[in-house]
Design an enzyme around this catalytic site. Sequence first.
Site, short mmCIF file in Angstrom:
data_model
loop_
_atom_site.label_atom_id
_atom_site.label_comp_id
_atom_site.label_asym_id
_atom_site.label_seq_id
_atom_site.Cartn_x
_atom_site.Cartn_y
_atom_site.Cartn_z
N ASP A 25 0.88 -1.17 0.00
CA ASP A 25 0.00 0.00 0.00
C ASP A 25 0.91 1.22 0.00
O ASP A 25 1.52 1.55 1.01
CB ASP A 25 -0.89 -0.03 1.26
CG ASP A 25 -1.73 1.23 1.40
OD1 ASP A 25 -1.66 2.11 0.52
OD2 ASP A 25 -2.46 1.34 2.40
N LYS A 86 3.08 11.15 -3.40
CA LYS A 86 1.98 10.55 -4.17
C LYS A 86 1.11 11.61 -4.83
O LYS A 86 0.55 11.38 -5.90
CB LYS A 86 1.15 9.68 -3.23
CG LYS A 86 0.09 8.83 -3.90
CD LYS A 86 -0.51 7.89 -2.87
CE LYS A 86 -1.61 7.03 -3.44
NZ LYS A 86 -2.12 6.11 -2.39
N GLU A 183 -7.26 0.63 -4.46
CA GLU A 183 -7.25 0.53 -2.99
C GLU A 183 -8.58 0.08 -2.39
O GLU A 183 -8.58 -0.82 -1.54
CB GLU A 183 -6.79 1.87 -2.40
CG GLU A 183 -5.28 2.07 -2.61
CD GLU A 183 -4.82 3.52 -2.50
OE1 GLU A 183 -5.62 4.38 -2.07
OE2 GLU A 183 -3.66 3.79 -2.84
N ASP A 205 -12.91 5.40 1.28
CA ASP A 205 -11.46 5.37 1.50
C ASP A 205 -10.90 6.78 1.49
O ASP A 205 -10.71 7.37 0.42
CB ASP A 205 -10.82 4.51 0.39
CG ASP A 205 -9.30 4.43 0.51
OD1 ASP A 205 -8.71 5.08 1.40
OD2 ASP A 205 -8.69 3.70 -0.29
#
Lengths: 621, 189
Positions: A25, A86, A183, A205
């Site tokens: 992850d 990210k 994800e 999420d």
Amino acid sequence: MALLQISEPGESPAPHQRRRAIGIDLGTTNSLVATVRHGLAVVLPDEEGRPLVPSIVRYAEDAVEAGYTAMEHQARDPQNTIVSVKRLMGRGLADLADARRFPYRFVDAPGMVRIATRAGVKSPVEISADLLRALRARAEASLGGPVDGAVVTVPAYFDDGQRQATKDAAQLAGLPVLRLLNEPTAAAIAYGLDNASEGVYAVYDLGGGTFDISILRLSKGVFEVLATNGDSALGGDDFDHRVFCWVIEAAKLPPLSPADARQLLVKAREAKENLSEHDEATIAATLAGGAVINLTLTKAIFTEITANLVAKTLQPVKRALRDAQLAPGDVKGVVLVGGATRMPQIRRAVAEYFGQPPLTNLNPDEVVALGAAVQANKLVGNRERNDDWLLLDVIPLSLGLETMGGLTEKIIPRNSTIPVARAQEFTTYKDGQTAMAIHVVQGERERVADCRSLGRFELRGIPPMVAGAARIRVTFEVDADGLLEVAAREQTTGIAATIAVKPSYGLSDDEVARMLQDSFAHAADDMQARALAEAQVEADQLAEATRSALAADGDLLDAEERAEVDVALARLATARAGHDHAALRAEVAALSRATDEFAARRMNRSVARALTGKRVDALSD
Amino acid sequence: MARAAFRPTASISDVIDFSRNHFELFGLPARFRLDGPVLDAAYRRLQSDVHPDRHAHADDAVRRIAAQSSARVNEAYRALKDPVRRAQYLLQLHGVDAGAGAQLPVEFLEQQLERREAAAAAVAAGDDRALTALVAEVRADTRAREERLADQLDGARAYADSRDRVRELMFLVKLAADLDAMLVTLEDR
């Protein structure tokens, strides 16, 4: 005995050996690596037992630091310590509305932004690769050997450029990537397999920098993603930033230095985390100029200053449900993912919208990595109980082409199940037109300018025809990673001009080549050494076989023929002493050719010897 | 098709047999009325056989065919799951192109124009309740028309005569999608 070691085709030499599979992850704030052990997905901690790796990379004087080591220096060395990389993946400077929030020295570059560090100008792909190397090292230390396969998760709402950048980073870090996995889908796998659920589930999420919502149907071992939506620039970081702004306003602070800003952001995050457990949090800091800050943030104020961020997450939720043609009441359970979902105001808003308390029995920080590990374990070929399940995922954003007038023609609509292939025909608009420009875009808007450009290419060599006569078939193919390939072909003439593009996010070919060279320089050395060793073994075997044949049957060759073989043997010996595997192979081939005729005569002689003394009629049947 | 070049599971070679139509692929009768759960189950069963993840260890050729087969099953499912796409496909199987220039009744076109005007007025007034009601009305109208179409297609088997009815439905689907988009814009404000 060598012969006994021959295995059946397709069978691995050690069939019972488990392969090392990991799920990663790669988060905005924290990253994790997990594996399946004794049928159970577990997160791999560091030597100190910490499961998370802070997603922070620091370019120190003489080393690259990642994780906690880098985190310790972030306030002291903010310009060389990269957090939340990210958010920069596959993004140009123009895409970053909040570029001022980062204390970095940005370098604008076509396609993707770069950061100037003391170790040179780095792209987000390289920085992510440095983080992934740390995760890979942790996994290899824990599993006791190289990783055979990895599944890396991406936000469901990542576009093609962001996905491609993530995959490149993993490859740059030397990870064999089995799959990019969304994800929320990873979380659903972890939950679904744990609880053997059936029905429609929503996965909410909220990560550090991205928000995803996915609606899935679980039925008889099939995980079917019905719709996904989100905001790839909204996350827990934004809540920190609201607190940060509140502090600046409440303490009436002047513009801050990068180091002070980073220190306050860290304090803001701590306060946010404290408020998940307590009714108020203290923010105390001493800035470089000597200013002392001591403020109390209450839960009520925190809820108030972040209310519109919470509301902003509910819009994608509504859209996803609408795309799935479902109402909130159709959802059987809501899974919360991401550390940011620990905030009570988020839990309240989700419970209110869906009319039920969300599921929180798995750790929201770990659930994505656990699901990725389960998928990696399956794809790498390790057999487990209950592994007869299948995942059907979707693309998050529509894919299309630019047509006349700067408008988008959608070829594959969003939420199409992957893999998917679809084609559409276009034609020329001018007499004698021999080329056609093809511009691939991703997004929901009508105008090309409002969508993300994935790549351009040109189809050349169309035979000249009157306008509208050519039939150009453009094919879009999206694989199970959600990555796109486009091909174009002229149909009418049978002359097929075909070209395939992988959309790029702006790294030039030279840059990719340089990065790969940097990372594989050692691997290339290894390959050279291996090739040389193999060629030497072959050379020795052939030379030995030739010498013993000459000793046994040398009389079969006349003087000239014998000289030819001797010359070839001598040249081979010279090449054998050097380090050029290609030259050595060439001499092996030359000797082999020089002895072809000799080998044939020896064969005849041995057949004649074998036949001596046998009756002719014994051979006739 | 290079079917003899390899021997994967039987299901894959069935799926890449492009002479089979979408209904045959799922083992269903070529009718407009269709048992949704049966289609869903057949879809999941086929994907369980052909999806690339099921052939992650096979050689390149099999993996490539698995990806193509899986894409085909997705395409067939998409064509049959939605009633209006299913009607179009059924007409196509009987040589009728629902997309070709049809003349729709003036009353029908006027009604849709009125609905669009009402939607624009609701957006201007910020009245999302009125717009939601309008979306519901269009959906109900669509369902009623689908019922009538089912009788025409499965009962009378009047494929060519159904063309304009299918086109009206395509029109309504586009309208509903546009109204939905307006509703999203309204809610985001």
